[in-house]
Design a protein around this motif. Structure first.
Motif, PDB file in Angstrom:
ATOM      1  N   GLY A 199      51.107  64.431  11.187  1.00 28.91           N
ATOM      2  CA  GLY A 199      50.003  63.922  10.391  1.00 28.91           C
ATOM      3  C   GLY A 199      48.629  64.362  10.867  1.00 28.91           C
ATOM      4  O   GLY A 199      48.425  64.692  12.032  1.00 28.91           O
ATOM      5  N   LEU A 200      47.677  64.334   9.921  1.00 29.15           N
ATOM      6  CA  LEU A 200      46.276  64.565  10.247  1.00 29.15           C
ATOM      7  C   LEU A 200      45.700  63.265  10.796  1.00 29.15           C
ATOM      8  O   LEU A 200      46.243  62.180  10.554  1.00 29.15           O
ATOM      9  N   PRO A 201      44.606  63.326  11.554  1.00 27.82           N
ATOM     10  CA  PRO A 201      44.024  62.112  12.133  1.00 27.82           C
ATOM     11  C   PRO A 201      43.754  61.049  11.069  1.00 27.82           C
ATOM     12  O   PRO A 201      43.140  61.323  10.037  1.00 27.82           O
ATOM     13  N   GLY A 202      44.239  59.830  11.340  1.00 30.30           N
ATOM     14  CA  GLY A 202      44.010  58.725  10.431  1.00 30.30           C
ATOM     15  C   GLY A 202      45.067  58.553   9.362  1.00 30.30           C
ATOM     16  O   GLY A 202      45.105  57.528   8.677  1.00 30.30           O
ATOM     17  N   CYS A 203      45.941  59.525   9.190  1.00 30.09           N
ATOM     18  CA  CYS A 203      46.977  59.453   8.161  1.00 30.09           C
ATOM     19  C   CYS A 203      48.183  58.646   8.665  1.00 30.09           C
ATOM     20  O   CYS A 203      48.420  58.559   9.868  1.00 30.09           O
ATOM     21  N   LEU A 204      48.913  58.074   7.716  1.00 29.32           N
ATOM     22  CA  LEU A 204      50.091  57.266   8.030  1.00 29.32           C
ATOM     23  C   LEU A 204      51.317  57.916   7.408  1.00 29.32           C
ATOM     24  O   LEU A 204      51.300  58.258   6.217  1.00 29.32           O
ATOM     25  N   LYS A 214      43.321  46.939  12.372  1.00 27.01           N
ATOM     26  CA  LYS A 214      42.199  47.263  11.502  1.00 27.01           C
ATOM     27  C   LYS A 214      42.263  48.684  10.953  1.00 27.01           C
ATOM     28  O   LYS A 214      42.069  48.908   9.754  1.00 27.01           O
ATOM     29  N   SER A 215      42.538  49.677  11.822  1.00 23.13           N
ATOM     30  CA  SER A 215      42.541  51.077  11.380  1.00 23.13           C
ATOM     31  C   SER A 215      43.688  51.353  10.415  1.00 23.13           C
ATOM     32  O   SER A 215      43.520  52.076   9.422  1.00 23.13           O
ATOM     33  N   GLU A 216      44.876  50.789  10.680  1.00 22.83           N
ATOM     34  CA  GLU A 216      46.016  50.997   9.797  1.00 22.83           C
ATOM     35  C   GLU A 216      45.784  50.331   8.442  1.00 22.83           C
ATOM     36  O   GLU A 216      46.102  50.907   7.388  1.00 22.83           O
ATOM     37  N   GLN A 217      45.207  49.138   8.452  1.00 25.98           N
ATOM     38  CA  GLN A 217      44.917  48.444   7.206  1.00 25.98           C
ATOM     39  C   GLN A 217      43.879  49.201   6.382  1.00 25.98           C
ATOM     40  O   GLN A 217      44.000  49.302   5.156  1.00 25.98           O
ATOM     41  N   LYS A 218      42.863  49.752   7.051  1.00 21.57           N
ATOM     42  CA  LYS A 218      41.823  50.510   6.364  1.00 21.57           C
ATOM     43  C   LYS A 218      42.403  51.767   5.746  1.00 21.57           C
ATOM     44  O   LYS A 218      42.084  52.131   4.599  1.00 21.57           O
ATOM     45  N   ARG A 246      38.979  59.717   5.673  1.00 23.36           N
ATOM     46  CA  ARG A 246      39.119  59.623   4.214  1.00 23.36           C
ATOM     47  C   ARG A 246      39.486  60.974   3.606  1.00 23.36           C
ATOM     48  O   ARG A 246      40.347  61.064   2.733  1.00 23.36           O
ATOM     49  N   LEU A 247      38.852  62.035   4.116  1.00 23.70           N
ATOM     50  CA  LEU A 247      39.145  63.377   3.616  1.00 23.70           C
ATOM     51  C   LEU A 247      40.586  63.773   3.933  1.00 23.70           C
ATOM     52  O   LEU A 247      41.284  64.356   3.091  1.00 23.70           O
ATOM     53  N   SER A 263      46.221  64.484   1.531  1.00 22.61           N
ATOM     54  CA  SER A 263      47.644  64.159   1.422  1.00 22.61           C
ATOM     55  C   SER A 263      48.105  64.126  -0.033  1.00 22.61           C
ATOM     56  O   SER A 263      49.304  64.249  -0.311  1.00 22.61           O
ATOM     57  N   PHE A 264      47.162  63.968  -0.941  1.00 23.05           N
ATOM     58  CA  PHE A 264      47.485  63.909  -2.371  1.00 23.05           C
ATOM     59  C   PHE A 264      47.385  65.284  -3.036  1.00 23.05           C
ATOM     60  O   PHE A 264      47.564  65.402  -4.240  1.00 23.05           O
ATOM     61  N   GLN A 265      47.083  66.304  -2.241  1.00 24.24           N
ATOM     62  CA  GLN A 265      46.982  67.660  -2.785  1.00 24.24           C
ATOM     63  C   GLN A 265      48.102  68.523  -2.241  1.00 24.24           C
ATOM     64  O   GLN A 265      48.557  68.318  -1.107  1.00 24.24           O
ATOM     65  N   LYS A 266      48.480  69.508  -3.016  1.00 26.06           N
ATOM     66  CA  LYS A 266      49.474  70.478  -2.515  1.00 26.06           C
ATOM     67  C   LYS A 266      48.775  71.369  -1.515  1.00 26.06           C
ATOM     68  O   LYS A 266      47.664  71.841  -1.743  1.00 26.06           O
TER      69      LYS A 266
END
Length: 241
Positions: free
Chosen positions: A139-144, A179-183, A229-230, A235-238
């Motif tokens: 994953g990229l930073p911040g992604c789940l 907090k970070s996972e919920q955000k 956020r970016l 993650s929603f793009q091919k």
């Protein structure tokens, strides 16, 4: 749950020289034996003692992959002097000195490696390259991971299926902790809602907007928040590399 490496795999890895955290150095004798043990192996062909920004970005990927047992990050140091160590490997995979650093992804079941041709040589692009060509998650930073799996399905689904996936994501959001996972979970869900409401073009337009914000004068904390956020939007793009 992560798979345990076999005793043979562990013995091979402990016998190898480690080039930075998470990256293993391979040579002509160990190359085929080691990469055959992993679902995917990202290999950087470079000078014998690499340095510089691109090498640093490669090592970021290596460090980020340390818990992914299906993936190996490795480097092949090629010498054009003395005994020309690993020059045979460079020749075998058609890597020339002017190509350094040349990155190739070896995937089990595929006859030939896949060349990294990203326009930007950075950790995030390398991670997307691995994910889109091997199915191995990094994953990229911040992604789940669970939300990324939903996002990938969401991007290629029709409206009816997207509503089902949205509900799945909302249920996961309810279970998010910290907090970070919920955000992050909130960002995934709200993105899905906007796509259903505004249409396919929402993600591309939002990516451009967020990129413009990153190019402005913002605090370090705000930049980190917007960068996450970016990453989630991506993650929603091919992946197009």
């Amino acid at each position: 749950m992560f798979k345990l490496l076999t005793p043979v795999s562990l013995a091979l890895l402990f016998a190898l020289h480690v080039q930075g955290k998470g990256s293993v150095s391979l040579d002509s004798y160990t190359f085929d034996k080691v990469i055959s043990k992993f679902k995917a192996t990202l290999v950087k062909f470079d000078i014998a003692y690499p340095y510089g920004a691109k090498h640093d970005e490669f090592l970021k990927v290596a460090e980020a992959s340390h818990l992914q047992s299906d993936l190996l990050i490795a480097d092949v140091g090629v010498k054009d002097y003395g005994d020309n160590e690993n020059a045979d490997l460079a020749k075998k995979f058609e890597v020339k000195k002017e190509d350094y650093p040349a990155v190739k992804l070896f995937v089990q079941g595929k006859d030939a490696p896949i060349d990294f041709k990203g326009k930007d040589f950075n950790a995030d692009e390398l991670k997307k390259f691995i994910r889109s060509n091997s199915g191995v998650y990094i994953g990229l930073p911040g992604c789940l991971e669970k939300f990324d799996a939903i996002a990938i399905k969401f991007a290629s689904s029709d409206v009816a299926q997207r509503k089902v996936l949205l509900r799945e994501a909302e249920d996961l959001w309810d279970k998010a902790t910290g907090k970070s996972e919920q955000k992050a979970a909130e960002t995934y869900v709200k993105t899905m809602r906007r796509v259903i409401e505004k249409g396919e073009e929402f993600v591309a337009n939002e990516v451009k907007r967020v990129q413009n914000l990153l190019g402005g004068k913002i605090s370090k904390e705000k930049k980190e928040e917007i960068s996450v956020r970016l990453n989630i939007l991506n993650s929603f793009q091919k992946d197009e590399l």
